[in-house]
Structure formats: structure tokens, C-alpha cells
Enzyme design. Structure first.
Site, PDB file in Angstrom:
ATOM      1  N   SER A 281      13.347   1.740  31.745  1.00  0.00           N
ATOM      2  CA  SER A 281      13.059   2.245  33.085  1.00  0.00           C
ATOM      3  C   SER A 281      13.968   3.422  33.396  1.00  0.00           C
ATOM      4  CB  SER A 281      13.270   1.153  34.114  1.00  0.00           C
ATOM      5  OG  SER A 281      14.655   0.892  34.252  1.00  0.00           O
ATOM      6  N   LYS A 282      13.826   3.924  34.596  1.00  0.00           N
ATOM      7  CA  LYS A 282      14.546   5.131  34.969  1.00  0.00           C
ATOM      8  C   LYS A 282      16.056   5.043  34.762  1.00  0.00           C
ATOM      9  CE  LYS A 282      11.334   7.227  38.192  1.00  0.00           C
ATOM     10  NZ  LYS A 282      10.403   6.201  38.693  1.00  0.00           N
ATOM     11  N   ARG A 283      16.595   3.888  34.989  1.00  0.00           N
ATOM     12  CA  ARG A 283      18.039   3.813  34.881  1.00  0.00           C
ATOM     13  C   ARG A 283      18.531   3.921  33.434  1.00  0.00           C
ATOM     14  NH1 ARG A 283      16.501  -1.444  35.005  1.00  0.00           N
ATOM     15  NH2 ARG A 283      17.692  -2.737  33.571  1.00  0.00           N
ATOM     16  N   HIS A 284      17.622   3.941  32.469  1.00  0.00           N
ATOM     17  CA  HIS A 284      18.033   4.146  31.085  1.00  0.00           C
ATOM     18  C   HIS A 284      18.111   5.626  30.723  1.00  0.00           C
ATOM     19  CE1 HIS A 284      16.487  -0.018  30.882  1.00  0.00           C
ATOM     20  NE2 HIS A 284      17.564  -0.168  30.153  1.00  0.00           N
TER      21      HIS A 284
END
Length: 468
Positions: free
Chosen positions: A238-241
Site C-alpha cells: 500500500s501507499k505507506r510502502h
RNA sequence: GUCCCCAUCGUCUAGCGGUUAGGACAUUGCCCUUUCACGGCAGUAACCGGGGUUCAAGUCCCCGUGGGGACGCCA
């Protein structure tokens, strides 16, 4: 029968890496089987779908060079068709109106959850006689009550689920618009999709979809559910990766071929082979060789592949992709060496085009400071004499090429009775401002005679001033 | 919670009943080397646990455990 596969993203964001791989697998399978690959935009959720997302997805597909034979087909253009099917289901008695409010459904779910049951709609509106006033109903598909749904997934194998695990899902919202499970089924049928290749987050939807297909009197396509891609922490990507949008990989300096090659090896393999050209992939790709388990995204391996492609691809091919980065980093390449020569000089020391571009800077632009560490290590008091000797020697060179430049450096070492290790490094710092560059003859050649001499001169002046 | 799915080095994976469990990335050491790299060579490192089945199990079955997913008027 001709194989037809599709990629069916919903336009609620950019093309992310997981979607890209699903698209790749569908595309490859179609190519392998000599079939068609179709792009369909699942935009029935009008709240969240945007044109910007459609554009972003198309950009991503284009960058990865995944071409489609048909499409993009927008589901919002097919509402009449879905209405027709919903009506058919209603007429057949395979669907019914449901007047339950969202609150009512929520209470039901809560109580089921509290009773440690799987939340399922209890079909309370099925066969309902009284029609409440002023409520726009949703339409629910009447799922079979008994039996099991069985299908043979091309990657997961035999999957069986009992119908009593399923409930009567909503196929049309109260505003009349169709929902996902209905539209996929109708589209896959109408578009004669033979193989549905998609992420395994859809595996639970498959039995419901098969039931709808059967109610429509049709046969389901072949399914292949590919595993998810996880981030470093083992959680779904997801975006936080970090970089999950495909175009971010371009920005970060990756070649589309490297990304494709990395992606194809995530969940698929062909013996011990790591590097595949697109042609090879198309020739070798088999659903049987797709893995069942989720895999973790590993940037280091991507980098390795990226460097591999930077090194192995024809330089002018790389140059095409590189120009974007020169522009991005505001480097004007018109008054300097050909970018192809720069690639040759730097390709073995850069994992990404972004890095390569950054380290090519001194070929085109003057620097205004020396790298601190490099200066400290290489610019000593006696360096002035060395640089002066090099300056004198180099200014005599008429044919500014590798051999003559190299000869001057060697000669200077002899004249000063110094080892190359004493002469080379300071020259490198003087001319590039850093401690790292290709071999000196190449570096000087590409920087150019006039520019090289000027920089040596500057360094001499700088040093004289420093040790004055 | 219920259901579904998954399980080999840190990571991606090969393996499809009998292997010294192979390769790649990463990592470590050595060599090459004017820097940084490239390259070459060598090394460390894995079958989640427990029961079966079998002459023989990483491979087949069951149960645990762990992880993921689904359970929306999202797709």
C-alpha cells in the site's frame, strides 16, 4: 476457441504494482495463446472513479508497454445492458427487491458478529409481500440455498465452497446502478472472456459470480487467481510502502523492461532463469507455473535487474528513457558529450537512471563546490604542482582522445616520479568535483578539453588560495 | 469471530516420493583495480511444528501454528 483475457481495474487511483503484475500475467497469457487482451474500466462506483485515474492507469500501461487489443471499455457506457440483465434476473425470480435500510443491515451484521457468526444478509425481504412506501429498493441476487460451488482454479486448483456460506448479494443499488459482482459477470460473458486472471482477493467473489452466471444460463470462464504482492512488512502493498504507483518507478529511474522482468518473476518462474526478454516471457508463460503463495516486493532485486538492463540494452534505447531524467534534473545536454557516450561510461556504476543522471552532471554543468571528503583527502599542498604539470601536459594534446590523454597522465607520473595513485585522484577531484568517476581518460575526454583545462586551472587557483 | 487461501535460505524461487535440497538478489571474504563500479572465485544461509501413509516424505493426508484475504448500496 480463441483465448480472451482482460485487465479490469477500477479507476480510483494510479496503476499500482500489484495491478500491473495482474495486467502483465493476463497480457502474457493472451500473447502466449495467440489470443486477445482487453482493457476494461470498472467505473460503476461513480463516487470514487475519476478521469484522472483512468489517465494514470493508461499512462502506466503505456509506459510498461502492455498493449491491448480491445478497449478501454467503460462500464458506465453499458448501464442499459446491466439493467436488462437485472430485469431478466428479476423476471426469472433469481433476484428480488430489498427494502432494508443501511441501519437495519448494520444492526443485523453487528448482532451476527456478536454471535460469532459470519455476517450474512438473512434474506428477510425475499418473498416480501408488503411494499413499503417511499423507499427505493436495492436488487439482490437470490443465491442458491443448497449445494456447493466448485471450480478449478488454474493456479489454486480445486476450490469448493458451500452455498450456505454465501448470501443474497446486492446487484443493483437503490439508485438503480449495478454493482461489481453483476457487472463483471455480464461483461466477461458479453466480451467472451475465456480466462479471468485476477488478484486472489477476488477468490471469495468467484462462487457468487459463478452462481449468477449459472442463473443466466451460461458457463463460467476459466479462473486463475494470482497471489498478492506484499510489502517488506509482510502486509499487503500500500501507499505507506513507498513507491507503489507504476509511474513512480519511472521517476525513480527504472526501465520499464526491468520492472516487467521483475514483476514476471514475482510469483512465476521458469526453472532457474532470471532474465527474460518480452519475447521469451510470451513464449514461456504458463499459468501452471504461477505460484500459489503471496510474495514480498524486494527493491534490491529490482535494482539489480535495472542495472542489468541499463548495461545490456542498446545505448540509444537507454538514451530515450534517460532524457526524461536529464529534463527532470534540469541538466541541459546540448552543450556536452552525446548521452549515449555518457551511458557507456556510467552504466556500470548506476543502478537507476536517476543515479546515472545525477552522476553525469559534471559532464554538462560546472560545479560550484568540491565534495568535502574528496577535497580533504586529495587536495593537499603539493597537489598544486601535480595539477600544474597535468595542465601543462594536457594543454599540449591536440587530438583530445583516450590514448593521448592517458599518455599525458602516465608521462606526468614519470616526470614527477609519482605513482598513479598520487596523480589520478586529485585530477579527478579537480575535474569532476567528486571522488568517483569513470577512468580518467574517459572522464576527461567526455568533459572536453576546454572545460577540463579550465577546471584544472580553477583547482590550482583554489589550492593556491587555500594554502596561501 | 466466521469462511477461503497460503507456508523451502533475510528476499524471489527450483523441487512435482529416493537430491550432498539447486539458482538468483542481498550479505561475507578473496582476486582484479588510479577512484567508484563492473567482473571473477569462494563462503554463510532454508524445507514452521506434530502426527500419520510409505521400504522411503521438502514432496501425499490430517491437526496445530503463523501469515494473507473475504465477510459493503467498494471493486
Amino acid at each position: 476457441m480463441k483465448v480472451r483475457t482482460r485487465f479490469a481495474p477500477s479507476p480510483t487511483g494510479y496503476l499500482h504494482i500489484g495491478g500491473a503484475r495482474t495486467a502483465l500475467f493476463s497480457w502474457l497469457y493472451a500473447k502466449k495463446m495467440g489470443g486477445d487482451f482487453i482493457l476494461r474500466i470498472e467505473d460503476t462506483d461513480r463516487e470514487r472513479s475519476t478521469q484522472a485515474s483512468v489517465d494514470a492507469i493508461m499512462d502506466g500501461m503505456k509506459w510498461l508497454d502492455l498493449d491491448f487489443d480491445e478497449g478501454p471499455i467503460y462500464q458506465t457506457d453499458r448501464f442499459d445492458r446491466y439493467k436488462e440483465v437485472i430485469q431478466q434476473l428479476l423476471d426469472q425470480g433469481d433476484a428480488y427487491h430489498c427494502y432494508c435500510s443501511k441501519e437495519e443491515l448494520e444492526t443485523l451484521r453487528d448482532s451476527q458478529w456478536a454471535a460469532k457468526q459470519k455476517p450474512r444478509y438473512d434474506a428477510r425481504c425475499f418473498g416480501r409481500e408488503d411494499i413499503p412506501e417511499g423507499i427505493e429498493p436495492v436488487v439482490r441476487f437470490r443465491n442458491p440455498q443448497d449445494g456447493t460451488v466448485i471450480f478449478d482454479d488454474q493456479v489454486r486448483g480445486h476450490i469448493e465452497i458451500s452455498n450456505n456460506e454465501l448470501d443474497d448479494l446486492i446487484i443493483a443499488r437503490s439508485d438503480g446502478t449495478p454493482t461489481y459482482n453483476l457487472t463483471v459477470v455480464v461483461d466477461d460473458l458479453d466480451m467472451e472472456i475465456t480466462h479471468v486472471i485476477r488478484g486472489d482477493d477476488h477468490i471469495n467473489n468467484t462462487p457468487r459470480q459463478i452462481n449468477i452466471i449459472r442463473a443466466l444460463g451460461k458457463e463460467p470462464p476459466i479462473y486463475a487467481h494470482v497471489p498478492m504482492i506484499l510489502g517488506d512488512d509482510g502486509k499487503r502493498l500500500s501507499k505507506r510502502h513507498g513507491a507503489v504507483g507504476v509511474m513512480q518507478y519511472r521517476d525513480d529511474g527504472y526501465l520499464p523492461d526491468a520492472v516487467i522482468n521483475y514483476l514476471v518473476r514475482l510469483g512465476w518462474s521458469h526453472g532457474d532463469q532470471e532474465v527474460f526478454s518480452r519475447e521469451e516471457m510470451q513464449q514461456l508463460f504458463l499459468l501452471d507455473d504461477v505460484n500459489k503463495s503471496a510474495s514480498t516486493f524486494n527493491t534490491e532485486k529490482l535494482q539489480w535487474l535495472n542495472q542489468h538492463y541499463i548495461k545490456e540494452m542498446p545505448v540509444d534505447e537507454v538514451a530515450k528513457h534517460l532524457q526524461w531524467h536529464f529534463d527532470d534534473q534540469d541538466i541541459d545536454v546540448t552543450n556536452g558529450p552525446a548521452t549515449t557516450e555518457v551511458i557507456d561510461a556510467l552504466k556500470e556504476r548506476a543502478k537507476t537512471l536517476k543515479e546515472l543522471t545525477a552522476s553525469a552532471r559534471y559532464f554538462y554543468m560546472d560545479f560550484d563546490a568540491y565534495d568535502e571528503k574528496a577535497e580533504k583527502k586529495q587536495f593537499k599542498e603539493p597537489t598544486v604542482a601535480i595539477l600544474q604539470a597535468l595542465y601543462d601536459g594536457l594543454s599540449e594534446v591536440n587530438e583530445w582522445d583516450l590514448e593521448p590523454i592517458h599518455a599525458v597522465i602516465v608521462q606526468t607520473c614519470e616526470d614527477l616520479d609519482l605513482k598513479l595513485g598520487k596523480v589520478g585522484p586529485p585530477l579527478r577531484v579537480a575535474v569532476t568535483g567528486t571522488a568517483m568517476s569513470p577512468s580518467l581518460d574517459v572522464t576527461l575526454k567526455l568533459i572536453g578539453k576546454e572545460r577540463s583545462l579550465r577546471r584544472i586551472n580553477n583547482a590550482i587557483a583554489y589550492l593556491k588560495d587555500k594554502f596561501a
